[in-house]
Design a protein around this motif. Structure first.
Motif, PDB file in Angstrom:
ATOM      1  N   HIS A   1      18.012  29.140  11.566  1.00  0.00           N
ATOM      2  CA  HIS A   1      17.364  28.703  13.078  1.00  0.00           C
ATOM      3  C   HIS A   1      16.388  29.727  13.555  1.00  0.00           C
ATOM      4  O   HIS A   1      15.389  29.420  14.008  1.00  0.00           O
ATOM      5  N   CYS A   2      16.803  31.268  13.861  1.00  0.00           N
ATOM      6  CA  CYS A   2      16.083  31.894  14.288  1.00  0.00           C
ATOM      7  C   CYS A   2      14.718  32.134  13.472  1.00  0.00           C
ATOM      8  O   CYS A   2      13.683  32.313  14.247  1.00  0.00           O
ATOM      9  N   LEU A   3      14.771  32.189  12.127  1.00  0.00           N
ATOM     10  CA  LEU A   3      13.734  32.354  11.327  1.00  0.00           C
ATOM     11  C   LEU A   3      12.820  31.318  11.752  1.00  0.00           C
ATOM     12  O   LEU A   3      11.670  31.552  11.775  1.00  0.00           O
ATOM     13  N   ASP A   4      13.253  30.140  11.681  1.00  0.00           N
ATOM     14  CA  ASP A   4      12.360  28.790  12.063  1.00  0.00           C
ATOM     15  C   ASP A   4      11.677  28.988  13.283  1.00  0.00           C
ATOM     16  O   ASP A   4      10.393  28.605  13.564  1.00  0.00           O
ATOM     17  N   ALA A   5      12.489  29.417  14.377  1.00  0.00           N
ATOM     18  CA  ALA A   5      11.950  29.578  15.638  1.00  0.00           C
ATOM     19  C   ALA A   5      10.849  30.668  15.657  1.00  0.00           C
ATOM     20  O   ALA A   5       9.930  30.473  16.320  1.00  0.00           O
TER      21      ALA A   5
ATOM     22  N   GLU B   1      26.970  15.607  19.405  1.00  0.00           N
ATOM     23  CA  GLU B   1      27.178  16.774  18.558  1.00  0.00           C
ATOM     24  C   GLU B   1      25.965  17.822  18.448  1.00  0.00           C
ATOM     25  O   GLU B   1      25.879  18.801  18.452  1.00  0.00           O
ATOM     26  N   ASP B   2      24.784  17.043  18.168  1.00  0.00           N
ATOM     27  CA  ASP B   2      23.448  17.786  18.017  1.00  0.00           C
ATOM     28  C   ASP B   2      23.015  18.805  19.516  1.00  0.00           C
ATOM     29  O   ASP B   2      22.586  19.637  19.327  1.00  0.00           O
ATOM     30  N   ASN B   3      23.734  18.153  20.478  1.00  0.00           N
ATOM     31  CA  ASN B   3      23.286  18.763  21.700  1.00  0.00           C
ATOM     32  C   ASN B   3      24.468  19.740  22.142  1.00  0.00           C
ATOM     33  O   ASN B   3      24.294  20.116  23.354  1.00  0.00           O
TER      34      ASN B   3
ATOM     35  N   ILE C   1      16.438  24.714  17.206  1.00  0.00           N
ATOM     36  CA  ILE C   1      15.474  25.623  17.288  1.00  0.00           C
ATOM     37  C   ILE C   1      14.854  25.591  18.436  1.00  0.00           C
ATOM     38  O   ILE C   1      14.291  26.580  19.251  1.00  0.00           O
ATOM     39  N   LYS C   2      14.720  24.321  19.369  1.00  0.00           N
ATOM     40  CA  LYS C   2      14.110  24.476  20.453  1.00  0.00           C
ATOM     41  C   LYS C   2      14.519  25.095  21.423  1.00  0.00           C
ATOM     42  O   LYS C   2      14.125  25.756  22.407  1.00  0.00           O
TER      43      LYS C   2
ATOM     44  N   PHE D   1      12.665  28.157  23.745  1.00  0.00           N
ATOM     45  CA  PHE D   1      12.952  28.000  25.165  1.00  0.00           C
ATOM     46  C   PHE D   1      13.411  29.415  25.832  1.00  0.00           C
ATOM     47  O   PHE D   1      12.956  30.045  26.723  1.00  0.00           O
ATOM     48  N   SER D   2      14.413  30.008  25.281  1.00  0.00           N
ATOM     49  CA  SER D   2      15.072  31.235  25.506  1.00  0.00           C
ATOM     50  C   SER D   2      14.218  32.355  25.363  1.00  0.00           C
ATOM     51  O   SER D   2      14.202  33.365  26.254  1.00  0.00           O
TER      52      SER D   2
END
Length: 359
Positions: free
Chosen positions: A248-252, A339-341, A346-347, A351-352
Motif C-alpha cells: 500500500h505504501c509503495l502504491d501511495a 471492513e474496507d473502512n 492507499i488514500k 492524505f497523511s
C-alpha cells in the motif's frame, strides 16, 4: 561480421549493441514466485537440510495445509516429519515446545494466528522465557507461523494483527514478511535460529507473485533477522510499514511521485528486534515520518516507533509530528464496506503524507 553489417545498415553503434547483449547475458535471472510457494520452498529446503526440523499443525499433512502452504511436503517426508494434529492449539503447541527443548526444531503452524490465543501460555510462558530463566542453558528453537491480520469477510474473531501482541514480549523474535523474497529468506532464518520465532504471514498475500532474484532462489539464501529494507528511495517523507501494507505504501508513493513528492518506503521485515537505525537514518534525510499498519492504534507497532523517535536523536531532524495510519479502534465488522473502512487504504496514506507536509 553479420552484426557489424547489420549495425552499419541500421545506423546503430556496434559497441552499444555488444554491451547490451553482454548485459542481458550476465543480468541476474528474475522469476515470479508467489508468497505461498516461497514459504513452501523455505520449509522444504530446511526439512531436507536438517533432519531435526519437522512441521505440525491442523491439516498440514494429508490436506496440504489449510492455505496449501505445506503442499507436497507430507508426500515427500511422511508422517514423522509432517504431522496432522487435533484441533487443540494449547496441546500441539505444548508438544512442539517440549520437542524443541529436547533438541528438535519444530515448525508449529496455526491455521490463523487468532487461534494462537489458545496457545499463548505455551508461546510466552514456556517458549519465550525459558532461555532467560535457565541462564541461557536451555534454548527453544521453534517457529510459530501462520496467517496474521485481517483477511476478507471473516469478521472480528479472525481479523486481528498480532505484531504488537508478540512484539511486546522479551524472549521472542517476531517477523512479518511482505514479498516472496522476504517470506523465503526470513522463514529459513527463523527455522535456523535457536530462539523462539513468531512468523506472521498474511493470508491475502499468499497468492500474490513477486519477482525473486537469482540469489534468493538459492538454497543458501537467508535474510538477517532484525534488518529492515528500503524498498523505495525518497527525499521528502519516510513511510514505514510491514506485511501487506508495504505494498500500500509503495502504491501511495507511486501516486505521490506524480505530484513531485518522493517518498522513502521502509519494509520493516522484523518487528522484534526493530531496526531503528534504518528508520532514523531515513528520518534524518526526509525530516518527516508516517507509520502504516493494519493493527489497532493503541500500543501498536507505529506507537513504539513514534516513542523511539521522540526519545532518540532522530527527533531533532523532524519538521512535523509523526503520523500513524492504523486500523480503526474497533473489532472488525463483517460487512465489506465497513471492513474496507476499518483498515488503511492507499488514500489514507496519501492524505497523511500531505498532512505531514502541510500540502
Amino acid at each position: 561480421m553479420a552484426l557489424l553489417k547489420s549495425c552499419v545498415r541500421s545506423g546503430r553503434n556496434v559497441f552499444s549493441v555488444i554491451l547490451r547483449r553482454e548485459f542481458h547475458k550476465t543480468a541476474p535471472a528474475l522469476v515470479q514466485v508467489t508468497v505461498r510457494d516461497a514459504l513452501t520452498q523455505a520449509m522444504d529446503e530446511e526439512l531436507e537440510r536438517d533432519e531435526r526440523v519437522f512441521l505440525l499443525g491442523e491439516e498440514v499433512a494429508q490436506y496440504d495445509g489449510a492455505y496449501k502452504v505445506s503442499r507436497g511436503l507430507w508426500k515427500k517426508y511422511g508422517d514423522k516429519r509432517i504431522i496432522d494434529t487435533p484441533i487443540t492449539e494449547m496441546g500441539f503447541a505444548g508438544i512442539a515446545v517440549g520437542s524443541a527443548m529436547a533438541g528438535l526444531r519444530p515448525i508449529c503452524e496455526f491455521m490463523t494466528f487468532n487461534f494462537s490465543m489458545q496457545a499463548i501460555d505455551q508461546i510466552i510462558n514456556s517458549a519465550a522465557k525459558t532461555s532467560y530463566m535457565s541462564a541461557g542453558l536451555q534454548s527453544v528453537p521453534i517457529v510459530f507461523r501462520g496467517p496474521n491480520g485481517h483477511s476478507a469477510g471473516v469478521a472480528a474473531q479472525h481479523s486481528q494483527c498480532f505484531a504488537a501482541w508478540y512484539g511486546h514480549c522479551p524472549g521472542l523474535k517476531v517477523l512479518s514478511p511482505w514479498s516472496a523474497e522476504d517470506a523465503k529468506g526470513l522463514l529459513k532464518a527463523a527455522i535456523r535460529d535457536d530462539n523462539p520465532v513468531v512468523f506472521l504471514e498474511n493470508e491475502l498475500l499468499y497468492g500474490v507473485a513477486f519477482e525473486v532474484s537469482e540469489e534468493a532462489q538459492s538454497k543458501d539464501f537467508v535474510l538477517p533477522i532484525g534488518k529492515a529494507k528500503v524498498e523505495r528511495q525518497g527525499t521528502r517523507i519516510t513511510l514505514v510499514s510491514h506485511s501487506r501494507y508495504v505494498g500500500h505504501c509503495l502504491d501511495a508513493a507511486a501516486v505521490l511521485a506524480k505530484e513531485g513528492i518522493e517518498c522513502e518506503v521502509i519494509n520493516l521485515r522484523s518487528i522484534r528486534p526493530l531496526d531503528m537505525e534504518t528508520i532514523e537514518s531515513s528520518v534524518a534525510k526526509t525530516n518527516h515520518l508516517v507509520t502504516v499498519e493494519g493493527g489497532w492504534p493503541q500500543f501498536g507497532v507505529g506507537a513504539e516507533i513514534c516513542a523511539r523517535i521522540m526519545e532518540g536523536p532522530a527527533f531533532n531532524y523532524l519538521d512535523a509530528p509523526v503520523i500513524r495510519v492504523t486500523g480503526v479502534d474497533i473489532p472488525m465488522p463483517y460487512a465489506k464496506i465497513l471492513e474496507d473502512n476499518s483498515v488503511p487504504q492507499i488514500k489514507d496514506i496519501i492524505f497523511s503524507v500531505k498532512k505531514s507536509l502541510n500540502i
